[in-house]
Design an enzyme around this catalytic site. Sequence first.
Site, PDB file in Angstrom:
ATOM      1  N   ASP A   1       0.848  -1.126  -0.065  1.00  4.28           N
ATOM      2  CA  ASP A   1      -0.064   0.180  -0.062  1.00  4.28           C
ATOM      3  C   ASP A   1       0.606   1.200  -0.069  1.00  4.28           C
ATOM      4  OD1 ASP A   1      -2.707   0.127  -0.153  1.00  4.28           O
ATOM      5  OD2 ASP A   1      -2.843  -0.439   1.804  1.00  4.28           O
TER       6      ASP A   1
ATOM      7  N   LYS B   1      -0.334  -0.412  -4.256  1.00  2.48           N
ATOM      8  CA  LYS B   1      -1.799  -0.138  -4.367  1.00  2.48           C
ATOM      9  C   LYS B   1      -2.027   1.196  -3.843  1.00  2.48           C
ATOM     10  CE  LYS B   1      -4.884  -1.624  -1.037  1.00  2.48           C
ATOM     11  NZ  LYS B   1      -5.394  -0.437  -0.365  1.00  2.48           N
TER      12      LYS B   1
ATOM     13  N   GLU C   1     -14.146  -1.322  -2.127  1.00  2.34           N
ATOM     14  CA  GLU C   1     -14.600  -1.601  -0.553  1.00  2.34           C
ATOM     15  C   GLU C   1     -15.615  -1.005  -0.073  1.00  2.34           C
ATOM     16  OE1 GLU C   1     -10.961  -0.890   2.015  1.00  2.34           O
ATOM     17  OE2 GLU C   1     -12.478  -0.806   3.726  1.00  2.34           O
TER      18      GLU C   1
HETATM   19  O1  KIV Z   1      -4.899  -1.473   4.172  1.00  2.00           O
HETATM   20  C1  KIV Z   1      -5.668  -2.569   3.893  1.00  2.00           C
HETATM   21  O2  KIV Z   1      -5.675  -3.650   4.501  1.00  2.00           O
HETATM   22  C2  KIV Z   1      -6.649  -2.437   2.555  1.00  2.00           C
HETATM   23  C3  KIV Z   1      -7.789  -3.593   2.557  1.00  2.00           C
HETATM   24  C4  KIV Z   1      -8.533  -3.242   3.201  1.00  2.00           C
HETATM   25  C5  KIV Z   1      -8.084  -3.576   1.015  1.00  2.00           C
HETATM   26  O3  KIV Z   1      -6.617  -1.663   2.023  1.00  2.00           O
END
Ligand code: KIV
Length: 274
Positions: A87, A117, A186
């Site tokens: 992320d 992501k 989400e």
């Molecule tokens: O940070 C995370 O775990 C996420 C998921 C909820 C998709 O972005």
Amino acid sequence: MESKSRIRIPDLLEMKRNGRKITMLTAYDATMARLLDNAGIDVLLVGDSLGMVVLGEDSTLGVTLEMMVHHTRAVVKGTRQALVVADMPFLSFQSSMRDAVRNAGKLMQQGGAAAVKLEGGAAAAGAIRRLTDCGIPVMGHIGLVPQSVHQLGGFRPVGRTGAEADALLRDAEAVEGAGAFALVLESMPAKLAGRITEERSIPTIGIGAGVECDGQVLVSYDAFGFFDAFVPRFVKRYAELGTEVTEAARRYIDEVRRGEFPAREHSILTESGA
Ligand code: KIV
């Protein structure tokens, strides 16, 4: 997929085409990553949810790029097969294209992630385009985007009104158009997620977005019962490991206090066996 080869991005696109559901869970350390990888998970997401479920914060906003690199390295070390996606934390890609490239680059070069992501729809399309132009694969994330919790007014489902649904359909189109290889949906109505899944040619991965998505993701600490500060309605608890850990710790405390642990079989003996 039965093969032991590493999952790659084209495999996910093929899964969508073949109707084979994509499985994704979050991981934050090497040991958990190894357990989930051994189970055959397709994608491990080093989510910035680590701020909440690992670091005890009440949102994901305090997670830094350095934290993400640190945890991504650990997850990559524990993984042989799954695709590891990291992320991009709050404000790590919005300030400039240069920052977006530098920070995504660190997640790949120093963390070892295969992809990043990032949260956001049409507003994030410029960054997605720039990263994909640089050869950095990007997974999009729309709907309830936790980094915008204050703007959204809390962790609440989105896309329930016509206007919100239309905006999400446009966001999905913009994210795909910018070159993302997959899209997390989400906390939105299942019907809307189903429509996005049908309209878009990249795979959708749902969390609280119904069964019609091309794949599903859960925060592993939620799914396995480690985290219970709050449990969203869309979470299914596949185990209650938090309770098991507390019970195991109680047994340990009890045995140490009684002098039952360590027993002879756990003790280091002299050469003569004394
Ligand atoms: O940070 C995370 O775990 C996420 C998921 C909820 C998709 O972005």
